[in-house]
Design a protein around this motif. Structure first.
Motif, PDB file in Angstrom:
ATOM      1  N   UNK A   1     -27.212  10.500 -30.826  1.00 46.44           N
ATOM      2  CA  UNK A   1     -27.109  11.801 -30.176  1.00 46.44           C
ATOM      3  C   UNK A   1     -26.833  12.900 -31.192  1.00 46.44           C
ATOM      4  N   UNK A   2     -26.119  12.571 -32.269  1.00 45.38           N
ATOM      5  CA  UNK A   2     -25.900  13.570 -33.324  1.00 45.38           C
ATOM      6  C   UNK A   2     -27.223  13.972 -33.957  1.00 45.38           C
ATOM      7  N   UNK A   3     -28.089  12.995 -34.208  1.00 45.20           N
ATOM      8  CA  UNK A   3     -29.397  13.314 -34.787  1.00 45.20           C
ATOM      9  C   UNK A   3     -30.193  14.238 -33.863  1.00 45.20           C
ATOM     10  N   UNK A   4     -30.128  13.975 -32.570  1.00 40.96           N
ATOM     11  CA  UNK A   4     -30.827  14.851 -31.620  1.00 40.96           C
ATOM     12  C   UNK A   4     -30.219  16.257 -31.629  1.00 40.96           C
ATOM     13  N   UNK A   5     -28.904  16.323 -31.735  1.00 44.04           N
ATOM     14  CA  UNK A   5     -28.242  17.632 -31.802  1.00 44.04           C
ATOM     15  C   UNK A   5     -28.653  18.389 -33.065  1.00 44.04           C
ATOM     16  N   UNK A   6     -28.651  17.716 -34.196  1.00 42.42           N
ATOM     17  CA  UNK A   6     -28.995  18.371 -35.460  1.00 42.42           C
ATOM     18  C   UNK A   6     -30.459  18.795 -35.486  1.00 42.42           C
ATOM     19  N   UNK A   7     -31.321  18.082 -34.756  1.00 39.61           N
ATOM     20  CA  UNK A   7     -32.740  18.472 -34.674  1.00 39.61           C
ATOM     21  C   UNK A   7     -32.980  19.567 -33.633  1.00 39.61           C
ATOM     22  N   UNK A   8     -31.929  19.950 -32.901  1.00 37.02           N
ATOM     23  CA  UNK A   8     -32.074  20.994 -31.895  1.00 37.02           C
ATOM     24  C   UNK A   8     -32.668  20.523 -30.587  1.00 37.02           C
ATOM     25  N   UNK A   9     -32.715  19.200 -30.357  1.00 37.88           N
ATOM     26  CA  UNK A   9     -33.279  18.671 -29.117  1.00 37.88           C
ATOM     27  C   UNK A   9     -32.319  18.822 -27.947  1.00 37.88           C
ATOM     28  N   UNK A  10     -31.026  18.885 -28.238  1.00 39.15           N
ATOM     29  CA  UNK A  10     -30.004  19.160 -27.228  1.00 39.15           C
ATOM     30  C   UNK A  10     -29.093  20.235 -27.796  1.00 39.15           C
ATOM     31  N   UNK A  11     -28.487  21.018 -26.899  1.00 34.91           N
ATOM     32  CA  UNK A  11     -27.665  22.126 -27.383  1.00 34.91           C
ATOM     33  C   UNK A  11     -26.562  22.442 -26.391  1.00 34.91           C
ATOM     34  N   UNK A  12     -25.301  22.407 -26.839  1.00 34.79           N
ATOM     35  CA  UNK A  12     -24.192  22.747 -25.940  1.00 34.79           C
ATOM     36  C   UNK A  12     -24.293  24.183 -25.439  1.00 34.79           C
ATOM     37  N   UNK A  13     -23.910  24.380 -24.199  1.00 28.59           N
ATOM     38  CA  UNK A  13     -23.866  25.724 -23.623  1.00 28.59           C
ATOM     39  C   UNK A  13     -22.448  26.259 -23.767  1.00 28.59           C
ATOM     40  N   UNK A  14     -22.314  27.416 -24.384  1.00 30.00           N
ATOM     41  CA  UNK A  14     -21.016  28.070 -24.549  1.00 30.00           C
ATOM     42  C   UNK A  14     -20.830  29.042 -23.395  1.00 30.00           C
ATOM     43  N   UNK A  15     -19.827  28.782 -22.561  1.00 33.53           N
ATOM     44  CA  UNK A  15     -19.618  29.622 -21.388  1.00 33.53           C
ATOM     45  C   UNK A  15     -18.636  30.745 -21.595  1.00 33.53           C
ATOM     46  N   UNK A  16     -17.699  30.571 -22.544  1.00 35.06           N
ATOM     47  CA  UNK A  16     -16.645  31.564 -22.739  1.00 35.06           C
ATOM     48  C   UNK A  16     -16.070  31.393 -24.132  1.00 35.06           C
ATOM     49  N   UNK A  17     -15.810  32.516 -24.824  1.00 38.94           N
ATOM     50  CA  UNK A  17     -15.248  32.487 -26.170  1.00 38.94           C
ATOM     51  C   UNK A  17     -14.014  33.383 -26.213  1.00 38.94           C
ATOM     52  N   UNK A  18     -12.925  32.888 -26.831  1.00 32.47           N
ATOM     53  CA  UNK A  18     -11.680  33.641 -26.912  1.00 32.47           C
ATOM     54  C   UNK A  18     -11.085  33.496 -28.302  1.00 32.47           C
ATOM     55  N   UNK A  19     -10.410  34.536 -28.800  1.00 30.24           N
ATOM     56  CA  UNK A  19      -9.667  34.368 -30.049  1.00 30.24           C
ATOM     57  C   UNK A  19      -8.451  33.476 -29.825  1.00 30.24           C
ATOM     58  N   UNK A  20      -7.883  32.953 -30.893  1.00 30.74           N
ATOM     59  CA  UNK A  20      -6.741  32.054 -30.775  1.00 30.74           C
ATOM     60  C   UNK A  20      -5.602  32.695 -29.992  1.00 30.74           C
ATOM     61  N   UNK A  21      -5.404  33.996 -30.175  1.00 29.93           N
ATOM     62  CA  UNK A  21      -4.316  34.683 -29.471  1.00 29.93           C
ATOM     63  C   UNK A  21      -4.470  34.619 -27.957  1.00 29.93           C
ATOM     64  N   UNK A  22      -5.699  34.449 -27.479  1.00 31.97           N
ATOM     65  CA  UNK A  22      -5.970  34.420 -26.041  1.00 31.97           C
ATOM     66  C   UNK A  22      -6.279  33.004 -25.542  1.00 31.97           C
ATOM     67  N   UNK A  23      -5.740  31.996 -26.228  1.00 32.22           N
ATOM     68  CA  UNK A  23      -6.028  30.623 -25.810  1.00 32.22           C
ATOM     69  C   UNK A  23      -5.528  30.359 -24.398  1.00 32.22           C
ATOM     70  N   UNK A  24      -4.442  31.027 -24.000  1.00 27.97           N
ATOM     71  CA  UNK A  24      -3.936  30.848 -22.639  1.00 27.97           C
ATOM     72  C   UNK A  24      -4.949  31.258 -21.598  1.00 27.97           C
ATOM     73  N   UNK A  25      -5.679  32.342 -21.856  1.00 26.33           N
ATOM     74  CA  UNK A  25      -6.712  32.786 -20.921  1.00 26.33           C
ATOM     75  C   UNK A  25      -7.850  31.771 -20.869  1.00 26.33           C
ATOM     76  N   UNK A  26      -8.218  31.238 -22.023  1.00 25.74           N
ATOM     77  CA  UNK A  26      -9.251  30.211 -22.036  1.00 25.74           C
ATOM     78  C   UNK A  26      -8.848  28.988 -21.232  1.00 25.74           C
ATOM     79  N   UNK A  27      -7.595  28.571 -21.363  1.00 24.39           N
ATOM     80  CA  UNK A  27      -7.100  27.433 -20.593  1.00 24.39           C
ATOM     81  C   UNK A  27      -7.052  27.749 -19.103  1.00 24.39           C
ATOM     82  N   UNK A  28      -6.688  28.979 -18.765  1.00 23.36           N
ATOM     83  CA  UNK A  28      -6.668  29.362 -17.347  1.00 23.36           C
ATOM     84  C   UNK A  28      -8.074  29.328 -16.749  1.00 23.36           C
ATOM     85  N   UNK A  29      -9.051  29.802 -17.495  1.00 21.09           N
ATOM     86  CA  UNK A  29     -10.422  29.774 -17.002  1.00 21.09           C
ATOM     87  C   UNK A  29     -10.917  28.343 -16.847  1.00 21.09           C
TER      88      UNK A  29
END
Length: 333
Positions: free
Chosen positions: A283-311
């Motif tokens: 699966x790593x090889x497929x990831x590195x070839x771009x055949x699969x790709x994680x979807x990023x739903x939300x990004x937070x700075x470290x200071x806002x990790x609590x908000x990320x956990x709440x979401x």
């Protein structure tokens, strides 16, 4: 000293604070990694609350998956060196400027084109989903794969991987926006469990029933999905993100000849030391070839990790919640 998220008492996202703490000490068999990004997972919440299968003593730094760059390696470590770009999987410790971790728990990747957020979000969900489909589900091209909680991290990964392997994923989730994201990930059909009968719709879509069910959530849809499986299908239990462990009537397993199996990604390398690494490399090889790709739903700075956990706790994010610790460690995100 380094910045880190710290948990000093049991509870929810509100118990996490950002502090300056000493850098961790390098130990035999370990590497020191400068953390670029970390991704949040449901077990992070369970460990904080003290309800997970594995306990972590207080105080501790949460976070189990990360991307980063190796700063130094212990004298007895081979195969890794300072400067290597890596991703890693731990029980905790990722939400900090540095993590010291067993060398066997990190994997080096080619540095060209690395996206720190995507790399951090890959490990837990994609290896879990791949083991569910390949190691235990023995998925074959053209098979119907029903994915419960398909809009969550493991669910979306299972949809993405099933598509890449030539299977036909059916996404079971709630709400039009979540189902649309599942369709974008490769689902050939979707079921809104809040508005449709899961058993009826699965049988309508598949005709003879689902070949495989991947279940990371438990809850009411579990039995409905089992009832909609074909004879000899495989039901793979990954977790209980809904908080409800279903009571399955075992006569259904008997009558349908269904194989039911479960596993923990946390311990699979110990139980299947020959098979698990091979499948993780696939699966790593497929990831590195771009055949699969994680979807990023939300990004937070470290200071806002609590908000990320709440979401994450509110389940209002489609895809992975990622925390930017220091993305400059690996360049742009």
């Amino acid at each position: 000293m380094m910045r880190a998220a710290v948990v000093r008492e049991r509870g929810g996202p509100e118990v996490v604070s950002i502090e300056e703490i000493p850098d961790p000490e390098l130990r035999p068999g370990t590497v020191r990694v400068a953390v670029a990004c970390a991704a949040l997972n449901f077990p992070d919440l369970l460990i904080m609350a003290g309800t997970y299968q594995a306990t972590v003593d207080l105080p501790y730094v949460p976070g189990c998956e990360f991307s980063g760059r190796v700063l130094e390696v212990a004298a007895d470590v081979t195969g890794l060196g300072a400067g290597d770009v890596v991703f890693g999987l731990a029980t905790h410790g990722a939400l900090a400027g540095q993590i010291v971790i067993e060398a066997r728990r990190v994997t080096a990747v080619p540095p060209d084109g690395v996206q720190p957020r995507s790399l951090a979000a890959y490990s837990v969900t994609y290896t879990t989903a791949y083991h569910a489909l390949r190691t235990f589900g023995a998925v074959a091209e053209g098979e119907w794969v029903a994915v419960l909680g398909a809009a969550g991290g493991v669910g979306l990964a299972a949809v993405d991987i099933a598509r890449a392997l030539g299977a036909r994923p059916i996404a079971i989730a709630r709400g039009g926006d979540r189902l649309a994201a599942c369709a974008d990930a490769g689902a050939v059909a979707t079921i809104d469990y809040s508005a449709e009968d899961v058993k009826t719709r699965l049988k309508e879509i598949t005709g003879s029933g689902a070949d495989i069910v991947v279940d990371p959530v438990g809850g009411a849809s579990a039995e409905q999905s089992l009832r909609a499986m074909r004879w000899g299908g495989r039901y793979v239990v990954v977790g209980f993100a809904s908080g409800e462990i279903p009571r399955i009537p075992l006569n259904l397993v008997l009558l349908k000849g269904v194989q039911m199996v479960g596993f923990e990604n946390r311990t699979i390398m110990e139980h299947l030391p020959e098979v698990a690494p091979v499948h993780r490399r696939e699966i790593l090889d497929r990831y590195l070839r771009g055949e699969v790709r994680p979807r990023i739903g939300s990004v937070h700075p470290l200071e806002d990790v609590g908000e990320g956990l709440r979401r994450l706790a509110a389940r209002d994010v489609v895809g992975k919640v990622v925390i930017d610790v220091d993305p400059a460690v690996l360049g742009s995100s």
